[in-house]
Design a protein around this motif. Sequence first.
Motif, PDB file in Angstrom:
ATOM      1  N   THR A  11      18.066  72.988  66.247  1.00  0.00           N
ATOM      2  CA  THR A  11      18.845  73.775  65.266  1.00  0.00           C
ATOM      3  C   THR A  11      20.308  74.198  65.571  1.00  0.00           C
ATOM      4  N   GLU A  12      20.584  74.615  66.494  1.00  0.00           N
ATOM      5  CA  GLU A  12      22.118  75.126  67.012  1.00  0.00           C
ATOM      6  C   GLU A  12      22.925  73.728  67.169  1.00  0.00           C
ATOM      7  N   ALA A  13      22.294  72.656  67.873  1.00  0.00           N
ATOM      8  CA  ALA A  13      23.028  71.501  68.155  1.00  0.00           C
ATOM      9  C   ALA A  13      23.396  70.722  66.678  1.00  0.00           C
ATOM     10  N   LEU A  14      22.539  70.760  65.783  1.00  0.00           N
ATOM     11  CA  LEU A  14      22.933  70.284  64.472  1.00  0.00           C
ATOM     12  C   LEU A  14      23.781  71.068  64.005  1.00  0.00           C
ATOM     13  N   GLN A  15      23.587  72.454  63.743  1.00  0.00           N
ATOM     14  CA  GLN A  15      24.427  72.990  62.799  1.00  0.00           C
ATOM     15  C   GLN A  15      25.939  73.228  63.353  1.00  0.00           C
ATOM     16  N   GLU A  16      25.905  73.092  64.842  1.00  0.00           N
ATOM     17  CA  GLU A  16      27.427  72.921  65.582  1.00  0.00           C
ATOM     18  C   GLU A  16      28.028  71.510  65.336  1.00  0.00           C
ATOM     19  N   SER A  17      27.155  70.340  65.310  1.00  0.00           N
ATOM     20  CA  SER A  17      27.596  69.127  65.019  1.00  0.00           C
ATOM     21  C   SER A  17      28.363  68.991  63.445  1.00  0.00           C
ATOM     22  N   TYR A  18      27.497  69.832  62.639  1.00  0.00           N
ATOM     23  CA  TYR A  18      27.869  69.705  61.144  1.00  0.00           C
ATOM     24  C   TYR A  18      29.241  70.674  60.929  1.00  0.00           C
ATOM     25  N   ASN A  19      29.380  71.765  61.822  1.00  0.00           N
ATOM     26  CA  ASN A  19      30.425  72.621  61.560  1.00  0.00           C
ATOM     27  C   ASN A  19      31.664  71.754  62.203  1.00  0.00           C
ATOM     28  N   TYR A  20      31.545  70.771  63.363  1.00  0.00           N
ATOM     29  CA  TYR A  20      32.635  70.070  63.898  1.00  0.00           C
ATOM     30  C   TYR A  20      33.177  69.209  62.593  1.00  0.00           C
ATOM     31  N   VAL A  21      32.068  68.255  62.076  1.00  0.00           N
ATOM     32  CA  VAL A  21      32.516  67.345  61.180  1.00  0.00           C
ATOM     33  C   VAL A  21      33.158  67.904  60.081  1.00  0.00           C
ATOM     34  N   THR A  22      32.638  68.998  59.303  1.00  0.00           N
ATOM     35  CA  THR A  22      33.025  69.637  58.026  1.00  0.00           C
ATOM     36  C   THR A  22      34.316  70.174  58.313  1.00  0.00           C
ATOM     37  N   ALA A  23      34.663  70.861  59.256  1.00  0.00           N
ATOM     38  CA  ALA A  23      35.990  71.166  59.459  1.00  0.00           C
ATOM     39  C   ALA A  23      37.200  70.073  59.500  1.00  0.00           C
ATOM     40  N   SER A  92      44.046  45.642  28.918  1.00  0.00           N
ATOM     41  CA  SER A  92      43.569  45.355  30.156  1.00  0.00           C
ATOM     42  C   SER A  92      44.808  45.700  31.057  1.00  0.00           C
ATOM     43  N   TRP A  93      44.651  46.001  32.193  1.00  0.00           N
ATOM     44  CA  TRP A  93      45.675  45.741  33.119  1.00  0.00           C
ATOM     45  C   TRP A  93      45.169  45.607  34.642  1.00  0.00           C
ATOM     46  N   ASN A  94      46.068  45.265  35.449  1.00  0.00           N
ATOM     47  CA  ASN A  94      45.652  45.004  36.879  1.00  0.00           C
ATOM     48  C   ASN A  94      45.628  46.209  37.776  1.00  0.00           C
ATOM     49  N   HIS A  95      44.719  46.391  38.283  1.00  0.00           N
ATOM     50  CA  HIS A  95      44.824  47.616  39.527  1.00  0.00           C
ATOM     51  C   HIS A  95      45.159  46.965  40.703  1.00  0.00           C
ATOM     52  N   PRO A  96      46.236  47.736  41.434  1.00  0.00           N
ATOM     53  CA  PRO A  96      46.395  47.116  42.716  1.00  0.00           C
ATOM     54  C   PRO A  96      45.391  47.315  43.860  1.00  0.00           C
ATOM     55  N   GLY A  97      44.300  47.918  43.706  1.00  0.00           N
ATOM     56  CA  GLY A  97      43.322  48.374  44.720  1.00  0.00           C
ATOM     57  C   GLY A  97      43.751  49.441  45.411  1.00  0.00           C
ATOM     58  N   MET A  98      43.222  50.009  46.539  1.00  0.00           N
ATOM     59  CA  MET A  98      43.507  51.089  47.225  1.00  0.00           C
ATOM     60  C   MET A  98      42.923  50.876  48.881  1.00  0.00           C
ATOM     61  N   ASP A  99      43.830  51.172  49.487  1.00  0.00           N
ATOM     62  CA  ASP A  99      43.381  50.974  50.906  1.00  0.00           C
ATOM     63  C   ASP A  99      42.389  52.085  51.498  1.00  0.00           C
ATOM     64  N   ALA A 100      41.420  51.847  52.325  1.00  0.00           N
ATOM     65  CA  ALA A 100      40.754  52.896  52.749  1.00  0.00           C
ATOM     66  C   ALA A 100      41.492  53.830  53.535  1.00  0.00           C
ATOM     67  N   ASP A 101      40.858  55.128  53.628  1.00  0.00           N
ATOM     68  CA  ASP A 101      41.476  56.063  54.565  1.00  0.00           C
ATOM     69  C   ASP A 101      40.698  55.870  55.710  1.00  0.00           C
ATOM     70  N   ALA A 102      41.176  55.338  56.881  1.00  0.00           N
ATOM     71  CA  ALA A 102      40.331  55.154  57.873  1.00  0.00           C
ATOM     72  C   ALA A 102      40.008  56.199  58.717  1.00  0.00           C
ATOM     73  N   VAL A 103      40.905  57.075  58.665  1.00  0.00           N
ATOM     74  CA  VAL A 103      40.623  58.572  59.425  1.00  0.00           C
ATOM     75  C   VAL A 103      39.600  59.118  58.665  1.00  0.00           C
ATOM     76  N   LEU A 104      39.243  59.084  57.409  1.00  0.00           N
ATOM     77  CA  LEU A 104      38.235  59.981  56.781  1.00  0.00           C
ATOM     78  C   LEU A 104      37.115  59.017  56.976  1.00  0.00           C
ATOM     79  N   TYR A 105      37.374  57.771  56.938  1.00  0.00           N
ATOM     80  CA  TYR A 105      36.001  57.102  57.297  1.00  0.00           C
ATOM     81  C   TYR A 105      35.670  57.310  58.713  1.00  0.00           C
ATOM     82  N   ASP A 106      36.275  57.498  59.689  1.00  0.00           N
ATOM     83  CA  ASP A 106      36.100  57.678  60.973  1.00  0.00           C
ATOM     84  C   ASP A 106      35.604  59.018  61.492  1.00  0.00           C
ATOM     85  N   LEU A 107      36.004  59.990  60.622  1.00  0.00           N
ATOM     86  CA  LEU A 107      35.542  61.591  60.688  1.00  0.00           C
ATOM     87  C   LEU A 107      33.808  61.383  60.484  1.00  0.00           C
TER      88      LEU A 107
END
Length: 133
Positions: A11-23, A92-107
């Motif tokens: 329980t503590e290990a999961l909660q601490e992991s959650y706290n790290y990622v969420t912050a 209609s119009w062309n949307h240029p798309g959007m690059d991924a936020d690699a930092v957010l993904y990696d978090l």
Amino acid sequence: KRAGAVAPAITEALQESYNYVTAHLEDQIEQHHRTGKTAESLLKNEKVQVEGTTYYINVGFDVGSGGLASIFLMYGTPKHTIKRRTMNGTKSWNHPGMDADAVLYDLVFGPATKSEIEKIQKRTFERQMEGLL
């Protein structure tokens, strides 16, 4: 005595992991602030759940409560045409798309996060099991 110490350690290990990622997610999502709905959908008060012998905790964004944009932010979007029906026909119009936020993904999914979670969980288990062996 050892068997009774395992559940609190998990329980503590999961909660601490959650706290790290969420912050870290909370810090990163602020860069994408428009309406604030995605930031508000961040799961900030989750607790470890137990179902039988399975322990888990929800991490990330609540897609049903404004967190859908987090998926587009993490993965990006391709170039595409947007079509809207109006009273005067179709626009209609062309949307240029959007690059991924690699930092957010990696978090959430990145190797550095996985490594840090491994360290957090190892420290937690070692501390909880100290003196029991």
